[in-house]
Design a protein around this motif. Structure first.
Motif, PDB file in Angstrom:
ATOM      1  N   SER A 209       0.801  -1.225   0.000  1.00  0.00           N
ATOM      2  CA  SER A 209       0.000   0.000   0.000  1.00  0.00           C
ATOM      3  C   SER A 209       0.837   1.280   0.000  1.00  0.00           C
ATOM      4  O   SER A 209       0.321   2.356  -0.297  1.00  0.00           O
ATOM      5  CB  SER A 209      -0.949   0.007   1.200  1.00  0.00           C
ATOM      6  OG  SER A 209      -0.212  -0.008   2.413  1.00  0.00           O
TER       7      SER A 209
ATOM      8  N   GLY B  70      -3.455   1.296  -6.777  1.00  0.00           N
ATOM      9  CA  GLY B  70      -3.882   2.684  -6.643  1.00  0.00           C
ATOM     10  C   GLY B  70      -2.748   3.667  -6.880  1.00  0.00           C
ATOM     11  O   GLY B  70      -2.813   4.815  -6.468  1.00  0.00           O
TER      12      GLY B  70
ATOM     13  N   LYS C 225       0.069   5.860  -9.246  1.00  0.00           N
ATOM     14  CA  LYS C 225       0.205   6.499 -10.557  1.00  0.00           C
ATOM     15  C   LYS C 225       1.224   5.694 -11.341  1.00  0.00           C
ATOM     16  O   LYS C 225       2.228   5.242 -10.793  1.00  0.00           O
ATOM     17  CB  LYS C 225       0.685   7.929 -10.412  1.00  0.00           C
ATOM     18  CG  LYS C 225      -0.378   8.846  -9.877  1.00  0.00           C
ATOM     19  CD  LYS C 225       0.010  10.277 -10.074  1.00  0.00           C
ATOM     20  CE  LYS C 225      -1.140  11.133  -9.600  1.00  0.00           C
ATOM     21  NZ  LYS C 225      -1.077  12.460 -10.122  1.00  0.00           N
TER      22      LYS C 225
ATOM     23  N   LYS D   8       3.138   4.550  -4.417  1.00  0.00           N
ATOM     24  CA  LYS D   8       2.386   5.691  -4.946  1.00  0.00           C
ATOM     25  C   LYS D   8       2.691   5.932  -6.415  1.00  0.00           C
ATOM     26  O   LYS D   8       1.913   6.552  -7.120  1.00  0.00           O
ATOM     27  CB  LYS D   8       2.706   6.959  -4.153  1.00  0.00           C
ATOM     28  CG  LYS D   8       2.441   6.839  -2.667  1.00  0.00           C
ATOM     29  CD  LYS D   8       0.983   6.601  -2.384  1.00  0.00           C
ATOM     30  CE  LYS D   8       0.741   6.446  -0.898  1.00  0.00           C
ATOM     31  NZ  LYS D   8      -0.351   5.561  -0.594  1.00  0.00           N
TER      32      LYS D   8
ATOM     33  N   ARG E  77      -2.634  -0.051 -11.876  1.00  0.00           N
ATOM     34  CA  ARG E  77      -3.308   1.120 -11.300  1.00  0.00           C
ATOM     35  C   ARG E  77      -4.445   0.688 -10.386  1.00  0.00           C
ATOM     36  O   ARG E  77      -4.597   1.200  -9.277  1.00  0.00           O
ATOM     37  CB  ARG E  77      -3.810   2.018 -12.431  1.00  0.00           C
ATOM     38  CG  ARG E  77      -4.227   3.384 -11.949  1.00  0.00           C
ATOM     39  CD  ARG E  77      -4.618   4.332 -13.070  1.00  0.00           C
ATOM     40  NE  ARG E  77      -5.708   3.779 -13.858  1.00  0.00           N
ATOM     41  CZ  ARG E  77      -5.654   3.569 -15.163  1.00  0.00           C
ATOM     42  NH1 ARG E  77      -4.570   3.853 -15.842  1.00  0.00           N
ATOM     43  NH2 ARG E  77      -6.687   3.076 -15.808  1.00  0.00           N
ATOM     44  N   GLU E  78      -5.227  -0.291 -10.832  1.00  0.00           N
ATOM     45  CA  GLU E  78      -6.357  -0.765 -10.021  1.00  0.00           C
ATOM     46  C   GLU E  78      -5.898  -1.531  -8.790  1.00  0.00           C
ATOM     47  O   GLU E  78      -6.462  -1.384  -7.707  1.00  0.00           O
ATOM     48  CB  GLU E  78      -7.271  -1.646 -10.874  1.00  0.00           C
ATOM     49  CG  GLU E  78      -8.004  -0.875 -11.952  1.00  0.00           C
ATOM     50  CD  GLU E  78      -8.710  -1.768 -12.958  1.00  0.00           C
ATOM     51  OE1 GLU E  78      -8.609  -3.020 -12.838  1.00  0.00           O
ATOM     52  OE2 GLU E  78      -9.341  -1.223 -13.884  1.00  0.00           O
ATOM     53  N   LYS E  79      -4.880  -2.348  -8.939  1.00  0.00           N
ATOM     54  CA  LYS E  79      -4.392  -3.209  -7.858  1.00  0.00           C
ATOM     55  C   LYS E  79      -3.717  -2.418  -6.740  1.00  0.00           C
ATOM     56  O   LYS E  79      -3.880  -2.730  -5.567  1.00  0.00           O
ATOM     57  CB  LYS E  79      -3.404  -4.212  -8.461  1.00  0.00           C
ATOM     58  CG  LYS E  79      -3.081  -5.390  -7.616  1.00  0.00           C
ATOM     59  CD  LYS E  79      -2.265  -6.383  -8.442  1.00  0.00           C
ATOM     60  CE  LYS E  79      -2.028  -7.660  -7.726  1.00  0.00           C
ATOM     61  NZ  LYS E  79      -1.279  -8.632  -8.526  1.00  0.00           N
TER      62      LYS E  79
END
Length: 92
Positions: free
Chosen positions: A48, A73, A75, A51, A69-71
């Motif tokens: 997590s 979050g 950029k 970034k 991107r989905e997995k």
């Protein structure tokens, strides 16, 4: 921002390092991006902190970029080209 270096690529060690050192940004080549997007082992780690994921050297398939991107979050910055002056960049 501290830098974490790996002498040799290993997916599990990379995931362990991201989790342990709370890595925020990571550069990679497309085959590593595919592993990160598709390998189910990633669910066993807390990623997590990510970034920004930077993919360089060659184009990456849109579905891989979308999955990352989905997995995570994060950029996604994708760069590729002949040299630094004419490099193409896309941010998702």
């Amino acid at each position: 921002m501290p830098t974490v270096r790996m002498p040799k690529y290993n997916l599990v060690r990379m995931l362990e390092s991201i989790q342990k050192y709370r890595v925020v940004a990571i550069p990679m080549v497309p085959p590593v991006a595919v592993s990160l997007a598709k390998d189910p082992i990633t669910a066993q780690y807390d990623l997590s902190s990510l970034k920004r994921i930077m993919i360089a050297a060659a184009p990456t398939k849109p579905e891989v970029v979308r999955t990352l991107r989905e997995k995570f979050g994060a950029k996604i910055l994708q760069t590729f080209g002949e040299d630094h002056a004419r490099r193409k960049a896309r941010e998702y």
